[in-house]
Design a protein around this motif. Structure first.
Motif, PDB file in Angstrom:
ATOM      1  N   GLY A  58       0.820  -1.206   0.000  1.00  0.00           N
ATOM      2  CA  GLY A  58       0.000   0.000   0.000  1.00  0.00           C
ATOM      3  C   GLY A  58       0.854   1.255   0.000  1.00  0.00           C
ATOM      4  N   MET A  59       2.017   1.193   0.670  1.00  0.00           N
ATOM      5  CA  MET A  59       2.925   2.332   0.694  1.00  0.00           C
ATOM      6  C   MET A  59       3.474   2.609  -0.708  1.00  0.00           C
ATOM      7  SD  MET A  59       6.435   2.887   2.914  1.00  0.00           S
ATOM      8  CE  MET A  59       5.587   3.311   4.422  1.00  0.00           C
ATOM      9  N   GLU A  60       3.865   1.553  -1.404  1.00  0.00           N
ATOM     10  CA  GLU A  60       4.360   1.721  -2.775  1.00  0.00           C
ATOM     11  C   GLU A  60       3.276   2.278  -3.684  1.00  0.00           C
ATOM     12  OE1 GLU A  60       7.658  -1.771  -3.473  1.00  0.00           O
ATOM     13  OE2 GLU A  60       5.567  -2.388  -3.220  1.00  0.00           O
ATOM     14  N   GLU A  61       2.060   1.770  -3.551  1.00  0.00           N
ATOM     15  CA  GLU A  61       0.955   2.247  -4.383  1.00  0.00           C
ATOM     16  C   GLU A  61       0.710   3.737  -4.154  1.00  0.00           C
ATOM     17  OE1 GLU A  61      -3.702   1.147  -5.484  1.00  0.00           O
ATOM     18  OE2 GLU A  61      -2.663   0.058  -3.887  1.00  0.00           O
ATOM     19  N   GLY A  62       0.749   4.162  -2.896  1.00  0.00           N
ATOM     20  CA  GLY A  62       0.564   5.579  -2.599  1.00  0.00           C
ATOM     21  C   GLY A  62       1.678   6.437  -3.169  1.00  0.00           C
ATOM     22  N   ALA A  63       2.917   5.979  -3.017  1.00  0.00           N
ATOM     23  CA  ALA A  63       4.062   6.734  -3.539  1.00  0.00           C
ATOM     24  C   ALA A  63       4.018   6.812  -5.059  1.00  0.00           C
ATOM     25  CB  ALA A  63       5.370   6.089  -3.071  1.00  0.00           C
ATOM     26  N   PHE A  64       3.648   5.699  -5.712  1.00  0.00           N
ATOM     27  CA  PHE A  64       3.580   5.696  -7.172  1.00  0.00           C
ATOM     28  C   PHE A  64       2.513   6.664  -7.673  1.00  0.00           C
ATOM     29  CE2 PHE A  64       5.139   1.018  -7.171  1.00  0.00           C
ATOM     30  CZ  PHE A  64       6.432   1.451  -6.955  1.00  0.00           C
ATOM     31  N   GLY A  65       1.387   6.740  -6.953  1.00  0.00           N
ATOM     32  CA  GLY A  65       0.343   7.685  -7.337  1.00  0.00           C
ATOM     33  C   GLY A  65       0.812   9.122  -7.197  1.00  0.00           C
ATOM     34  N   TRP A  66       1.577   9.382  -6.135  1.00  0.00           N
ATOM     35  CA  TRP A  66       2.136  10.731  -5.914  1.00  0.00           C
ATOM     36  C   TRP A  66       3.095  11.098  -7.043  1.00  0.00           C
ATOM     37  CZ3 TRP A  66       7.081  12.578  -5.404  1.00  0.00           C
ATOM     38  CH2 TRP A  66       7.213  13.882  -4.902  1.00  0.00           C
ATOM     39  N   ILE A  67       3.957  10.172  -7.424  1.00  0.00           N
ATOM     40  CA  ILE A  67       4.896  10.428  -8.520  1.00  0.00           C
ATOM     41  C   ILE A  67       4.132  10.711  -9.808  1.00  0.00           C
ATOM     42  CG2 ILE A  67       6.677   9.415  -9.996  1.00  0.00           C
ATOM     43  CD1 ILE A  67       7.614   7.810  -7.564  1.00  0.00           C
ATOM     44  N   THR A  68       3.113   9.897 -10.079  1.00  0.00           N
ATOM     45  CA  THR A  68       2.359  10.031 -11.324  1.00  0.00           C
ATOM     46  C   THR A  68       1.729  11.409 -11.463  1.00  0.00           C
ATOM     47  OG1 THR A  68       1.872   7.654 -11.387  1.00  0.00           O
ATOM     48  CG2 THR A  68       0.459   9.087 -12.684  1.00  0.00           C
ATOM     49  N   ILE A  69       1.009  11.864 -10.415  1.00  0.00           N
ATOM     50  CA  ILE A  69       0.324  13.147 -10.545  1.00  0.00           C
ATOM     51  C   ILE A  69       1.318  14.309 -10.644  1.00  0.00           C
ATOM     52  CG2 ILE A  69       0.004  13.502  -8.044  1.00  0.00           C
ATOM     53  CD1 ILE A  69      -2.686  14.789  -8.719  1.00  0.00           C
ATOM     54  N   ASN A  70       2.422  14.241  -9.897  1.00  0.00           N
ATOM     55  CA  ASN A  70       3.398  15.325  -9.969  1.00  0.00           C
ATOM     56  C   ASN A  70       4.195  15.299 -11.279  1.00  0.00           C
ATOM     57  OD1 ASN A  70       3.527  17.071  -7.405  1.00  0.00           O
ATOM     58  ND2 ASN A  70       3.288  14.997  -6.596  1.00  0.00           N
ATOM     59  N   TYR A  71       4.379  14.118 -11.840  1.00  0.00           N
ATOM     60  CA  TYR A  71       5.021  14.011 -13.148  1.00  0.00           C
ATOM     61  C   TYR A  71       4.135  14.639 -14.225  1.00  0.00           C
ATOM     62  CZ  TYR A  71       7.379  11.904 -17.177  1.00  0.00           C
ATOM     63  OH  TYR A  71       8.045  11.714 -18.358  1.00  0.00           O
ATOM     64  N   LEU A  72       2.831  14.313 -14.177  1.00  0.00           N
ATOM     65  CA  LEU A  72       1.901  14.836 -15.179  1.00  0.00           C
ATOM     66  C   LEU A  72       1.706  16.344 -15.051  1.00  0.00           C
ATOM     67  CD1 LEU A  72      -0.790  12.006 -15.083  1.00  0.00           C
ATOM     68  CD2 LEU A  72       0.879  12.430 -16.884  1.00  0.00           C
ATOM     69  N   LEU A  73       1.803  16.863 -13.840  1.00  0.00           N
ATOM     70  CA  LEU A  73       1.676  18.309 -13.629  1.00  0.00           C
ATOM     71  C   LEU A  73       2.984  19.052 -13.864  1.00  0.00           C
ATOM     72  CD1 LEU A  73      -0.576  18.423 -10.425  1.00  0.00           C
ATOM     73  CD2 LEU A  73      -1.202  19.146 -12.731  1.00  0.00           C
ATOM     74  N   GLU A  74       4.028  18.301 -14.274  1.00  0.00           N
ATOM     75  CA  GLU A  74       5.372  18.860 -14.511  1.00  0.00           C
ATOM     76  C   GLU A  74       5.937  19.510 -13.261  1.00  0.00           C
ATOM     77  OE1 GLU A  74       4.892  21.443 -17.968  1.00  0.00           O
ATOM     78  OE2 GLU A  74       5.433  19.756 -19.269  1.00  0.00           O
ATOM     79  N   SER A  75       5.628  18.927 -12.109  1.00  0.00           N
ATOM     80  CA  SER A  75       6.166  19.431 -10.850  1.00  0.00           C
ATOM     81  C   SER A  75       7.551  18.864 -10.557  1.00  0.00           C
ATOM     82  CB  SER A  75       5.221  19.070  -9.695  1.00  0.00           C
ATOM     83  OG  SER A  75       3.951  19.626  -9.906  1.00  0.00           O
ATOM     84  N   LEU A  76       7.894  17.741 -11.193  1.00  0.00           N
ATOM     85  CA  LEU A  76       9.190  17.102 -10.953  1.00  0.00           C
ATOM     86  C   LEU A  76      10.224  17.520 -11.985  1.00  0.00           C
ATOM     87  CD1 LEU A  76       7.896  13.477 -10.211  1.00  0.00           C
ATOM     88  CD2 LEU A  76       8.419  15.284  -8.566  1.00  0.00           C
ATOM     89  N   VAL A  77       9.796  17.652 -13.227  1.00  0.00           N
ATOM     90  CA  VAL A  77      10.695  18.056 -14.312  1.00  0.00           C
ATOM     91  C   VAL A  77       9.839  18.735 -15.377  1.00  0.00           C
ATOM     92  CG1 VAL A  77      10.510  15.868 -15.582  1.00  0.00           C
ATOM     93  CG2 VAL A  77      12.578  17.264 -15.812  1.00  0.00           C
ATOM     94  N   LYS A  78      10.401  19.759 -16.022  1.00  0.00           N
ATOM     95  CA  LYS A  78       9.630  20.550 -16.984  1.00  0.00           C
ATOM     96  C   LYS A  78      10.474  20.844 -18.226  1.00  0.00           C
ATOM     97  CE  LYS A  78       7.040  24.910 -17.293  1.00  0.00           C
ATOM     98  NZ  LYS A  78       5.766  24.296 -17.721  1.00  0.00           N
ATOM     99  N   HIS A  79       9.831  20.814 -19.390  1.00  0.00           N
ATOM    100  CA  HIS A  79      10.514  21.095 -20.649  1.00  0.00           C
ATOM    101  C   HIS A  79      10.308  22.553 -21.024  1.00  0.00           C
ATOM    102  CE1 HIS A  79      11.472  20.525 -25.026  1.00  0.00           C
ATOM    103  NE2 HIS A  79      12.396  19.767 -24.468  1.00  0.00           N
ATOM    104  N   THR A  80      11.390  23.276 -21.254  1.00  0.00           N
ATOM    105  CA  THR A  80      11.306  24.697 -21.575  1.00  0.00           C
ATOM    106  C   THR A  80      11.148  24.917 -23.077  1.00  0.00           C
ATOM    107  OG1 THR A  80      13.691  25.002 -21.880  1.00  0.00           O
ATOM    108  CG2 THR A  80      12.820  25.182 -19.619  1.00  0.00           C
ATOM    109  N   PHE A  81      10.778  26.145 -23.453  1.00  0.00           N
ATOM    110  CA  PHE A  81      10.658  26.494 -24.859  1.00  0.00           C
ATOM    111  C   PHE A  81      12.013  26.402 -25.573  1.00  0.00           C
ATOM    112  CE2 PHE A  81       6.865  28.810 -23.243  1.00  0.00           C
ATOM    113  CZ  PHE A  81       5.919  28.211 -24.063  1.00  0.00           C
ATOM    114  N   GLU A  82      13.086  26.559 -24.802  1.00  0.00           N
ATOM    115  CA  GLU A  82      14.435  26.486 -25.382  1.00  0.00           C
ATOM    116  C   GLU A  82      14.892  25.056 -25.622  1.00  0.00           C
ATOM    117  OE1 GLU A  82      13.731  28.109 -22.572  1.00  0.00           O
ATOM    118  OE2 GLU A  82      13.670  30.178 -23.313  1.00  0.00           O
TER     119      GLU A  82
END
Length: 265
Positions: A165-189
Motif C-alpha cells: 500500500g505504501m508503494e501504491e501511494g508513492a507511485f500515485g504521488w509520482i504520477t500526478i506530480n510528473y503529469l503536472l510537470e512538478s518534478l521536471v519541466k521542458h522549456t521552450f528552449e
C-alpha cells in the motif's frame, strides 16, 4: 481565476492518472535499462493489476536521461479482458491467458529488434493484497500463472508481484506530480529543468479496494512505517504515504448493499 486554473489542471491530472497509472514503475525500469545505442528509443511495458481490472501500458523514452531519470511518454494502452486477477480463484490459469490479447497488441507496436530489450513488469494492488491475506497460496498461484503468460513473450520479464500500500501511494504521488510537470519541466528552449519550489502537490487515490494518501510534509515523518524516500531527477523527496485497505469505492458499495439488505431494501 488562478485557483480555477489549478483546479482544472488537477482534475485533468487525476483523469490522466486513470489512463497512465504507475508511471513511477516505468521510470524505475527506465533507470535500470541498459542502453545499447545512445539516444535510441527504448520501450517498457507495465501492467497495472487493480482490483476491478488489469490495464497494460506501453511506454517509450530516449536512451539519454535527465539527472539519472528517464523522460517517459505513453505510447499505447490496452484494457485486459475480464475482472481483476484476484477474481480468478477458481481458475488461476485463465488469469494468465486473459493477458495475451493485450500482450499481442504491445508486441506488434514494438520493433522486433527491441523485444528482448523491453522490460515488462506487473504490479498488483489491493485486490491481490486482500486475497493474499485470505489465502496466500491462492494468491501465489494466480501470480505464478500470470508470470508464465508474461514469460512466454520475448520481453525482458522483470517480475509480477503484489505491491505494498505504501508503494501504491508513492507511485500515485509520482504520477500526478510528473503529469503536472512538478518534478521536471521542458522549456521552450528545449531544456529539461527542475521547476521552482512550491509546485509539489499531494495525492489522494480512491481505488477499488483501498485508499492511499501521499504528500511531502513540512516536518520529518515521525512514523517510519509511513515514510518513503525517493530520488528523482537528481532531487530527494521525503513522503508521508499511508494506505487504508478496504476503505475504497467497491468496499463502500458492498457495505451499503449489506446495510440495505438488513433494513429490507
Amino acid at each position: 481565476m488562478g485557483n480555477q486554473v489549478k483546479a482544472i489542471l488537477l482534475g485533468a491530472a487525476m483523469v490522466a492518472i486513470a489512463c497512465t497509472t504507475i508511471i513511477a514503475l516505468i521510470l524505475s525500469l527506465a533507470n535500470h535499462q541498459t542502453v545499447n545505442q545512445l539516444y535510441s528509443t527504448q520501450y517498457g511495458i507495465v501492467l497495472d493489476a487493480g482490483s476491478s481490472h488489469t490495464a497494460l501500458f506501453l511506454y517509450q523514452w530516449l536512451g539519454n536521461k535527465e539527472n539519472n531519470t528517464g523522460i517517459v511518454s505513453q505510447k499505447q494502452n490496452c484494457v485486459v479482458e475480464g475482472d481483476g486477477i484476484s477474481s480468478y480463484v477458481q481458475n488461476p490459469p485463465a488469469a494468465g491467458e486473459s493477458h495475451k490479447k493485450c500482450l499481442d497488441v504491445a508486441k506488434a507496436a514494438i520493433p522486433q529488434g527491441q523485444w528482448k530489450a523491453t522490460p515488462i513488469y506487473l504490479g498488483a494492488t489491493a485486490g491481490m493484497r486482500l486475497l493474499s491475506l485470505q489465502n496466500q497460496s491462492l494468491a501465489d498461484n494466480i501470480l505464478e500463472e500470470v508470470s508464465k503468460a508474461l514469460k512466454s513473450y520475448p520481453f525482458d520479464f522483470q517480475g509480477a508481484k503484489i505491491i505494498s500500500g505504501m508503494e501504491e501511494g508513492a507511485f500515485g504521488w509520482i504520477t500526478i506530480n510528473y503529469l503536472l510537470e512538478s518534478l521536471v519541466k521542458h522549456t521552450f528552449e528545449g531544456f529539461w529543468i527542475h521547476p521552482k519550489a512550491g509546485k509539489i502537490v499531494g495525492a489522494l487515490d480512491l481505488g477499488g479496494a483501498s485508499t492511499q494518501i501521499s504528500f511531502t510534509p513540512n516536518d520529518k515523518v515521525k512514523d517510519p512505517d509511513s515514510a518513503f524516500s525517493l530520488q528523482l531527477y537528481g532531487y530527494t523527496y521525503e513522503l508521508y504515504t499511508h494506505s487504508y485497505l478496504c476503505y475504497s469505492m467497491d468496499q463502500a458499495l458492498k457495505k451499503l448493499q449489506v446495510d440495505l439488505h438488513k433494513v429490507g431494501f
